[in-house]
Design a protein around this motif. Structure first.
Motif, PDB file in Angstrom:
ATOM      1  N   MET A 159     -13.920  -4.051  -7.902  1.00 31.06           N
ATOM      2  CA  MET A 159     -13.831  -2.617  -7.626  1.00 31.06           C
ATOM      3  C   MET A 159     -15.108  -2.071  -7.039  1.00 31.06           C
ATOM      4  O   MET A 159     -15.379  -0.894  -7.130  1.00 31.06           O
ATOM      5  N   HIS A 160     -15.923  -2.908  -6.464  1.00 28.60           N
ATOM      6  CA  HIS A 160     -17.236  -2.435  -6.042  1.00 28.60           C
ATOM      7  C   HIS A 160     -17.223  -1.795  -4.676  1.00 28.60           C
ATOM      8  O   HIS A 160     -18.140  -1.074  -4.330  1.00 28.60           O
ATOM      9  N   PHE A 206     -14.481  -0.502  -1.149  1.00 31.29           N
ATOM     10  CA  PHE A 206     -13.134  -0.175  -0.683  1.00 31.29           C
ATOM     11  C   PHE A 206     -12.334  -1.446  -0.413  1.00 31.29           C
ATOM     12  O   PHE A 206     -11.188  -1.571  -0.843  1.00 31.29           O
ATOM     13  N   ARG A 226     -11.221  -3.180  -3.636  1.00 34.57           N
ATOM     14  CA  ARG A 226     -10.099  -2.507  -4.293  1.00 34.57           C
ATOM     15  C   ARG A 226      -8.811  -2.714  -3.511  1.00 34.57           C
ATOM     16  O   ARG A 226      -7.746  -2.928  -4.103  1.00 34.57           O
ATOM     17  N   ALA A 227      -8.927  -2.655  -2.175  1.00 26.27           N
ATOM     18  CA  ALA A 227      -7.724  -2.836  -1.350  1.00 26.27           C
ATOM     19  C   ALA A 227      -7.132  -4.221  -1.563  1.00 26.27           C
ATOM     20  O   ALA A 227      -5.915  -4.381  -1.708  1.00 26.27           O
ATOM     21  N   ALA A 271      -7.521  -6.170  -4.236  1.00 25.34           N
ATOM     22  CA  ALA A 271      -6.970  -6.281  -5.594  1.00 25.34           C
ATOM     23  C   ALA A 271      -5.609  -5.600  -5.674  1.00 25.34           C
ATOM     24  O   ALA A 271      -4.664  -6.124  -6.274  1.00 25.34           O
ATOM     25  N   LEU A 272      -5.502  -4.425  -5.050  1.00 25.95           N
ATOM     26  CA  LEU A 272      -4.246  -3.699  -5.097  1.00 25.95           C
ATOM     27  C   LEU A 272      -3.143  -4.467  -4.382  1.00 25.95           C
ATOM     28  O   LEU A 272      -2.018  -4.590  -4.865  1.00 25.95           O
ATOM     29  N   MET A 332     -18.627   5.195  -5.630  1.00 24.67           N
ATOM     30  CA  MET A 332     -18.063   5.208  -6.994  1.00 24.67           C
ATOM     31  C   MET A 332     -19.065   4.673  -7.987  1.00 24.67           C
ATOM     32  O   MET A 332     -19.805   3.747  -7.675  1.00 24.67           O
ATOM     33  N   GLN A 380     -15.365   2.894 -11.386  1.00 27.61           N
ATOM     34  CA  GLN A 380     -14.752   1.625 -10.981  1.00 27.61           C
ATOM     35  C   GLN A 380     -13.764   1.146 -12.028  1.00 27.61           C
ATOM     36  O   GLN A 380     -12.666   0.699 -11.723  1.00 27.61           O
ATOM     37  N   ALA A 385     -10.733   3.306 -11.896  1.00 27.82           N
ATOM     38  CA  ALA A 385      -9.887   3.012 -10.728  1.00 27.82           C
ATOM     39  C   ALA A 385      -9.074   1.756 -10.962  1.00 27.82           C
ATOM     40  O   ALA A 385      -7.883   1.701 -10.642  1.00 27.82           O
ATOM     41  N   GLU A 386      -9.695   0.730 -11.542  1.00 27.81           N
ATOM     42  CA  GLU A 386      -8.961  -0.527 -11.758  1.00 27.81           C
ATOM     43  C   GLU A 386      -7.847  -0.337 -12.777  1.00 27.81           C
ATOM     44  O   GLU A 386      -6.713  -0.782 -12.565  1.00 27.81           O
ATOM     45  N   MET A 438      -4.999   1.663 -11.307  1.00 28.67           N
ATOM     46  CA  MET A 438      -4.197   0.889 -10.364  1.00 28.67           C
ATOM     47  C   MET A 438      -3.209   0.003 -11.113  1.00 28.67           C
ATOM     48  O   MET A 438      -2.019  -0.036 -10.805  1.00 28.67           O
ATOM     49  N   LEU A 457       0.882   0.621 -11.022  1.00 33.47           N
ATOM     50  CA  LEU A 457       1.761  -0.370 -10.388  1.00 33.47           C
ATOM     51  C   LEU A 457       2.791  -0.903 -11.382  1.00 33.47           C
ATOM     52  O   LEU A 457       3.977  -1.024 -11.064  1.00 33.47           O
ATOM     53  N   THR A 502      -6.056   5.396  -5.876  1.00 37.19           N
ATOM     54  CA  THR A 502      -7.155   4.530  -6.321  1.00 37.19           C
ATOM     55  C   THR A 502      -8.069   4.034  -5.204  1.00 37.19           C
ATOM     56  O   THR A 502      -9.195   3.660  -5.469  1.00 37.19           O
ATOM     57  N   LEU A 503      -7.614   3.985  -3.951  1.00 32.92           N
ATOM     58  CA  LEU A 503      -8.482   3.392  -2.935  1.00 32.92           C
ATOM     59  C   LEU A 503      -9.611   4.300  -2.420  1.00 32.92           C
ATOM     60  O   LEU A 503     -10.757   3.877  -2.352  1.00 32.92           O
TER      61      LEU A 503
END
Lengths: 167, 93
Positions: free
Chosen positions: A1-2, A4, A7-8, A10-11, B1, B6, B9-10, B13, B17, B52-53
């Motif tokens: 998560m460090h 963008f 995170r992208a 991981a998502l 962030m 962080q 956000a994780e 997410m 989902l 989250t992004l």
């Protein structure tokens, strides 16, 4: 998560993994369905019954195929492929299966039908064994899912007999 | 962030989902429509992406406290001359 991008990534991976699990669950939900199909075939007429020049028997017949396959459809069914096969034994082969007709059923509404047809594919024997032959007509089907395993089953209808003489 | 952001956000997410997946399966099974399940889930993924992004302000409620410039002057960085002498010793061998 460090960042963008982190995170992208991981998502994206997590959402696709979950999608795979959802499809597996959808496929497993099919086993909750207990189908009760029914079928019936009438041989209306033997159109002709000849021995071909190459030495093999051939028969043409008109059939009334009626079936109710509506209980096979679930929310995860794409289509059902159905075919009618004539089955009999000969001294040369212990099992002969000859496909006489097939069709694709795209949805539940089309799954209850009555078809009046002559055999779509030729009924030719390997040899001259068909005179007076007793045979089964078996309706096979393959349920093709949207995701998951395809399953196949059949209904055997015994008791049909071909004429004793050529006509 | 920041660090707390962080983690938030994780977690957000994963929870979003998973819950959208459960809702999608339920909606699809009840309406007996595979398409409903897929569309509900796709909508859920898009919503999760929007939440989250990007670097929203609410992810930065516990910012790191960097050292004040005036504080930094009181603790100067070590001088490079010490390293040069060490290097010289090395090369003589």
């Amino acid at each position: 998560m460090h960042s963008f991008g982190y995170r992208a990534n991981a998502l994206l991976t997590f959402s696709l993994t979950i999608l795979a699990f959802m499809c597996a669950i959808a496929s497993l939900s099919d086993s909750l369905n207990s189908p009760s199909p029914s079928a019936q075939v009438q041989v209306l007429n033997i159109n002709w019954f000849q021995k071909q020049p190459n030495g093999n028997d051939e028969v043409s017949m008109t059939l009334n195929i009626s079936a109710d396959l509506q209980s096979l459809f679930t929310w995860n069914t794409k289509q059902v492929f159905v075919y009618l096969a004539a089955e009999y034994d000969t001294p040369k082969n212990s099992l002969n299966q000859i496909s006489l007709w097939d069709g694709i059923i795209p949805s539940k509404e089309h799954a209850k039908f009555l078809i009046h047809t002559s055999n779509k594919y030729r009924f030719i024997d390997q040899g001259t064994n068909l005179r007076g032959k007793e045979f089964n007509l078996t309706l096979h089907w393959h349920v093709m899912p949207k995701t998951g395993k395809m399953l196949a089953d059949k209904i055997v209808m015994p008791g049909y007999r071909l004429p004793v003489e050529y006509r | 962030m920041d660090c707390e952001g962080q983690k938030l956000a994780e977690q957000l997410m994963q929870i979003m989902l998973l819950s959208f997946a459960v809702i999608a399966i339920g909606a699809g099974y009840i309406t007996a429509s595979f398409q409903t399940m897929i569309l509900t889930y796709a909508g859920g993924v898009v919503l999760t992406t929007l939440v989250t992004l990007p670097n929203w302000p609410f992810f930065n409620h516990h910012p790191l406290k960097w050292l004040d410039p005036s504080e930094a002057e009181k603790h100067p960085k070590p001088q490079p001359s010490v390293n040069v002498t060490a290097k010289k010793k090395f090369t003589s061998i």
